[in-house]
Design an enzyme around this catalytic site. Structure first.
Site, PDB file in Angstrom:
ATOM      1  N   GLU A  94      21.788  20.753 -70.984  1.00  0.00           N
ATOM      2  CA  GLU A  94      21.622  20.764 -72.324  1.00  0.00           C
ATOM      3  C   GLU A  94      22.368  21.923 -73.302  1.00  0.00           C
ATOM      4  O   GLU A  94      22.466  21.678 -74.599  1.00  0.00           O
ATOM      5  CB  GLU A  94      20.037  21.173 -72.569  1.00  0.00           C
ATOM      6  CG  GLU A  94      19.042  20.103 -71.941  1.00  0.00           C
ATOM      7  CD  GLU A  94      19.185  18.994 -72.938  1.00  0.00           C
ATOM      8  OE1 GLU A  94      19.302  19.055 -74.334  1.00  0.00           O
ATOM      9  OE2 GLU A  94      18.985  17.750 -72.442  1.00  0.00           O
ATOM     10  N   SER A 427     -46.247  13.888 -63.386  1.00  0.00           N
ATOM     11  CA  SER A 427     -46.666  14.680 -62.158  1.00  0.00           C
ATOM     12  C   SER A 427     -46.036  16.087 -61.944  1.00  0.00           C
ATOM     13  O   SER A 427     -46.616  16.851 -61.353  1.00  0.00           O
ATOM     14  CB  SER A 427     -47.125  13.904 -61.050  1.00  0.00           C
ATOM     15  OG  SER A 427     -48.227  12.869 -61.424  1.00  0.00           O
TER      16      SER A 427
END
Length: 736
Positions: A94, A427
Site C-alpha cells: 500500500e 403449586s
C-alpha cells in the site's frame, strides 16, 4: 489594435480599480475557503487523542466472548501483537515509501496524475497510509477536492504528532476489511475465527488485499477476485523480501480457506441474557458517561459459557420432544374462538393494517383473515411452546445461565421469558405457605385433614377447591403435602397455621416483589410472579436462609483497563437456617419420591425442588436446587388462551426434566468441577422421633421411631407418648 489601445488609455483608472477589486476578491475567497478548509480539520487534542469507535466485548465468567456491542466491529490491539509479515506486507503493498515520506508521497502523486491524465480517468490513487488513516479516523469519505485537501493537511499533522509505528498501529486498528470487521483483530475473527497473532502468510495477504476494496474482493461473494488480489500482495511481499522465495513458492497456489458462516448462529450462546444486560448498560452509560457501542469496553459477566450451552441444550431437547407431542393433541377446530381472537390481534398489529387508510382497514382485516398462509403462520406461532430457564449460583445469586426463549439461536429482540413475563406460579408457591407454618411452630409432621373444604369469596360466591386428581384422604402431614403437592392440605395450612398476610409478608421478604392477592387461593399460586424473582426466592432455601439478589454484571472495564464499576453479591438474612433446612428436606422428598421424581431420570445427586401447574395446564413450573445451584423453569405459551390439554402439562412432566437434564450435563462436566455436596443440617435443628402409631413424640421405650428431619419411618408396637401439640409452646429455636 489601435482601438483596443485607445480603449485602455481612456479606461485606465477603471481597469486599475477592477484589477485591485479582483485581487481583493481573490484574497477574500481564498481566505474564507482556507477558514472553511481548516474548520473541518481535527483539533490538536483530537490528533493527540484519537477516539476510534471500538466494539464492546461481553465476557463469560470462564473467559469466553459471549457477544459484542458495536456500530463498527473493532477491537484495538498493540502493534507488537500483529505479525510482522502482515505489517511489512501492508507497507510493501500500500505504501512502499511509508518510512521516507512526511504524510504525502509527492513523487507518487505526480506519477498518479500523469497516469490518470493519459487514461482520461481516475485510474490510480496516490493516498499514503497516513492519508488513509486521516480519512478513517477524522474525515468523511465524500469525493471532493476539499476532502482531499483536508486529508493531506491532516496527514501532515499526524506525521508530526506520531511515530511511524504508532501510525501503523492506528491504521491497522481502524481500517475496514469488510463484513462489519473494523481493524485487523475483528477481521481475523470474522474471516478466520482466530487471533491476529495466529494468522499465516496467506491469511495476512488476503486481509491486506481486502483493504483495496472490501466488497469487490470479498472472498465469499468473489473468491476468484480475492485470490487474484491476494496473489498480487504475495508478489509485492516477495519483491520487498517480506517473505523468502521458498515461502512464496509454498503459498502462491494455496486455496483460500475462510471461516464458514453457515455454522455460526446470528446470536451468541446467551442472547437473552446479553439483551437483559444491554438494557442495564445503557442506563449505566448515562451514569458514567460511556457509550457501549463506541468505547471498546470489556464487560465481565457471571454467565458460565459451559453451563449456558447445557441450558440451551436441555431446553432444546425437552421442548423439541414436547412440541411434537403437543402438536398431535392440540386442535384448532376445538379452539376456534382462541384462533379467531389470535387472528384478529395479529391482523391489527400487521404493517398492512397499520399503514392502510382508515376507510380501507376493514378490507385489509378481511383479506388477512382469509389468507391461508397468514392463518397457518398465526396457528404455528400461537401453538409454539415457550420456555424460560435460569440458573443461579446458590451462594452469591450470580446468574450462571439464562434461556429466555426457544429462539435462542435466532434471537434479536423480543420477549425474555425469564425477566419479562409474569405468570401464576401454581403449586411452586406452596413452600412459602409451609415456611410460615414451620416458623409459627408447626413441625413437618403436623397433620391436617386432606378433606374437601368450602370457602366464602369476597364477592359472595363460594369456592370449593379440590386436589389435582380429584381424590382426598385422611390426616396428612405437611411434609406429605409438599411431597405430593396436595391442594387441600395447602389451603388448610393457609387457613389454620399460616395467616395470609403473614404469607404475603414472607414472600416479599424472600424476594417476590409483585402484589399478591390476600385470599386463601394464594396457597395454590393465584398471584403472578416473574420467573427470575421466584427463582431467587427459592434460592433462599438452598442458601440456608440468606437471600442473594440475582445479578449478571461483575465489572465494567474501559479500553485502557480502568475499572468503571465492580459488583459484589448483595446478601441479606431473611429466614432462619433451621427453617430453610427443614423446607429443603421437605422439597427433597418431592424429588426423591413425589411429584418431581422425573428429575431422577437424569440426575442423582442431592437435590430438592417443587413442581407447579396452573389451571387448565396453562403454565408448567419447576424450581429445583442443589447445594450449589438454584434453577427455575417455566414452560408455557405466549398466548395464555393456548394450553396443554392433558396431564402432560403438569410441572413434573413439562418442566422438571429441563432441570434434570441441565443438572446432569453440568455435574458430569469435569471442567466445571462441581464436587459432590450435601445440604448441611445447621445447629439448632433438634431431631425428634415420632411414633408413627400414635403420632406423638417417642421416648426411649419405643423400639422404632420416625426421624422427622430425615423422614425415616418405623412403626413401633407401643411407646410412651407426649402431646405433640404442646411441644409448640416454648419451643424456642428448635426445629423438627
Amino acid at each position: 489594435m489601435d482601438t483596443l489601445i485607445n480603449f485602455l488609455k481612456r479606461n485606465k483608472k477603471k481597469i486599475f480599480v477592477i484589477a485591485i477589486a479582483g485581487k481583493i476578491l481573490s484574497i477574500l475567497f481564498f481566505w474564507f475557503y482556507w477558514q472553511y478548509l481548516v474548520s473541518g480539520l481535527p483539533s490538536l487534542e483530537e490528533l493527540e487523542n484519537p477516539k476510534p469507535e471500538l466494539a464492546t466485548k461481553v465476557y463469560s465468567v470462564d473467559g469466553e466472548i459471549l457477544d459484542q456491542f458495536f456500530i463498527k466491529n473493532r477491537t484495538y490491539i498493540p502493534l507488537r501483537q500483529i505479525p510482522a509479515t502482515l505489517v511489512k506486507g501492508l507497507v510493501a503493498t500500500e505504501d512502499k515509501n511509508f518510512y521516507e515520506h512526511w504524510g504525502l508521497d509527492v513523487t507518487r502523486i505526480f506519477k498518479a496524475m500523469i497516469k490518470n491524465v493519459l487514461a482520461l480517468r481516475a485510474k490510480e490513487g496516490a493516498s499514503t497510509l497516513t492519508q488513509q488513516l486521516a480519512r478513517n479516523l477524522y474525515l468523511s469519505r465524500e469525493l471532493s477536492i476539499t476532502r482531499k485537501l483536508r486529508e493531506a493537511l491532516t496527514a501532515i499533522q499526524i506525521e508530526r504528532t506520531y511515530t511511524k509505528d504508532e501510525i501503523l498501529e492506528m491504521y491497522l486498528n481502524v481500517a475496514y476489511f469488510g463484513r462489519s470487521g473494523y481493524g485487523v483483530s475483528a477481521a481475523a475473527q470474522v474471516f478466520f475465527n482466530k487471533s491476529v497473532k495466529d494468522l499465516d502468510i496467506t491469511e495476512c495477504a488476503l486481509l491486506i488485499g481486502l483493504l483495496k476494496g472490501p466488497a469487490f474482493y470479498d472472498p465469499y461473494n468473489h473468491p476468484e477476485r480475492a485470490v487474484d488480489r491476494r496473489d498480487i500482495v504475495l508478489n509485492e511481499m516477495a519483491e520487498d523480501e517480506v517473505i523468502s522465495p521458498a515461502e512464496f513458492d509454498s503459498v502462491k497456489n494455496a486455496n483460500i480457506i475462510v471461516r464458514s458462516f453457515d455454522d455460526i448462529p446470528p446470536a451468541g450462546i446467551a442472547p437473552h441474557f446479553v439483551e437483559y444486560l444491554r438494557q442495564q448498560l445503557l442506563e449505566k452509560g448515562k451514569q458514567y458517561g460511556f457509550d457501549i457501542y463506541r468505547d471498546g469496553l470489556s464487560i465481565y459477566t457471571t454467565i458460565d459459557s459451559r453451563m449456558q450451552k447445557y441450558a440451551n441444550h436441555a431446553v432444546e431437547e425437552h421442548v423439541g420432544e414436547y412440541q411434537a407431542k403437543f402438536n398431535q393433541s392440540w386442535s384448532w377446530t376445538k379452539n376456534n374462538d382462541v384462533l379467531r381472537r389470535a387472528l384478529d390481534k395479529a391482523a391489527k398489529e400487521s404493517d398492512a393494517y397499520r399503514l392502510a387508510k382508515k376507510e380501507l382497514r376493514k378490507d385489509v382485516l378481511k383479506k388477512l383473515k382469509s389468507n391461508t398462509h397468514f392463518i397457518d403462520s398465526i396457528k404455528k406461532m400461537n401453538q409454539t411452546i415457550e420456555a424460560g430457564f435460569v440458573a443461579l449460583d446458590a451462594h452469591t445469586g450470580e446468574i450462571r445461565a439464562m434461556v429466555g426463549g426457544i429462539n435462542f439461536k435466532t434471537f434479536k429482540y423480543g420477549l425474555n421469558h425469564v425477566t419479562q413475563i409474569k405468570r401464576q406460579p401454581g403449586s411452586i408457591f406452596k413452600p412459602f405457605v409451609y415456611t410460615v407454618a414451620i416458623d409459627n411452630g408447626y413441625p413437618p409432621s403436623y397433620e391436617l385433614p386432606n378433606q374437601p373444604i368450602t370457602l366464602d369469596n369476597p364477592d359472595g360466591t363460594r369456592w370449593s377447591p379440590s386436589n389435582f386428581d380429584g381424590t382426598f384422604g385422611g390426616a396428612t402431614t405437611l411434609r406429605e403435602g409438599v411431597k405430593w403437592s396436595i391442594n387441600l392440605v395447602a389451603i388448610r395450612t393457609i387457613m389454620e397455621l399460616a395467616p395470609i398476610n403473614q404469607v404475603i409478608d414472607y414472600a416479599h421478604r424472600l424476594g417476590i416483589n409483585e402484589e399478591l392477592p390476600p385470599y386463601p387461593s394464594l396457597a395454590l399460586g393465584t398471584g403472578e410472579v416473574q420467573p427470575l424473582e421466584i427463582t431467587a426466592a427459592f434460592n433462599v432455601f438452598a442458601n440456608e436462609g440468606v437471600y442473594a439478589e440475582p445479578f449478571g454484571l461483575l465489572r465494567i472495564v474501559d479500553k485502557d483497563g480502568r475499572v468503571i464499576e465492580e459488583n459484589v453479591p448483595k446478601l441479606r438474612d431473611v429466614l432462619s437456617k433451621q427453617t430453610a433446612y427443614l423446607l429443603t428436606t421437605m422439597m427433597a422428598d418431592a424429588i426423591n419420591g413425589g411429584t418431581g421424581t422425573r428429575v431422577r431420570n437424569f440426575f442423582h445427586r442431592p437435590a430438592a425442588g417443587k413442581t407447579g401447574t396452573t389451571q387448565d395446564y396453562s403454565d408448567a413450573w419447576f424450581m429445583g436446587f442443589t447445594p450449589q445451584l438454584t434453577c427455575g423453569t417455566w414452560i408455557g405459551f405466549d398466548n395464555k388462551a393456548v394450553h396443554f390439554v392433558s396431564s402432560d402439562g403438569q410441572g413434573g412432566r413439562a418442566a422438571a426434566p429441563v432441570f434434570g437434564r441441565f443438572a446432569q450435563y453440568v455435574y458430569d462436566d469435569a471442567s466445571i468441577g462441581l464436587p459432590l455436596a450435601y445440604f448441611q443440617m445447621p445447629d439448632g435443628v433438634v431431631t425428634k422421633s415420632i411414633c408413627m402409631e400414635s403420632k406423638k413424640i417417642a421416648t426411649d421405650l419405643c423400639p422404632e421411631v420416625y426421624d422427622e428431619v430425615f423422614n425415616e419411618k418405623y412403626l413401633p408396637e407401643s411407646c410412651a407418648v407426649h402431646d405433640l401439640n404442646k411441644l409448640k409452646e416454648g419451643r424456642g429455636n428448635i426445629r423438627f
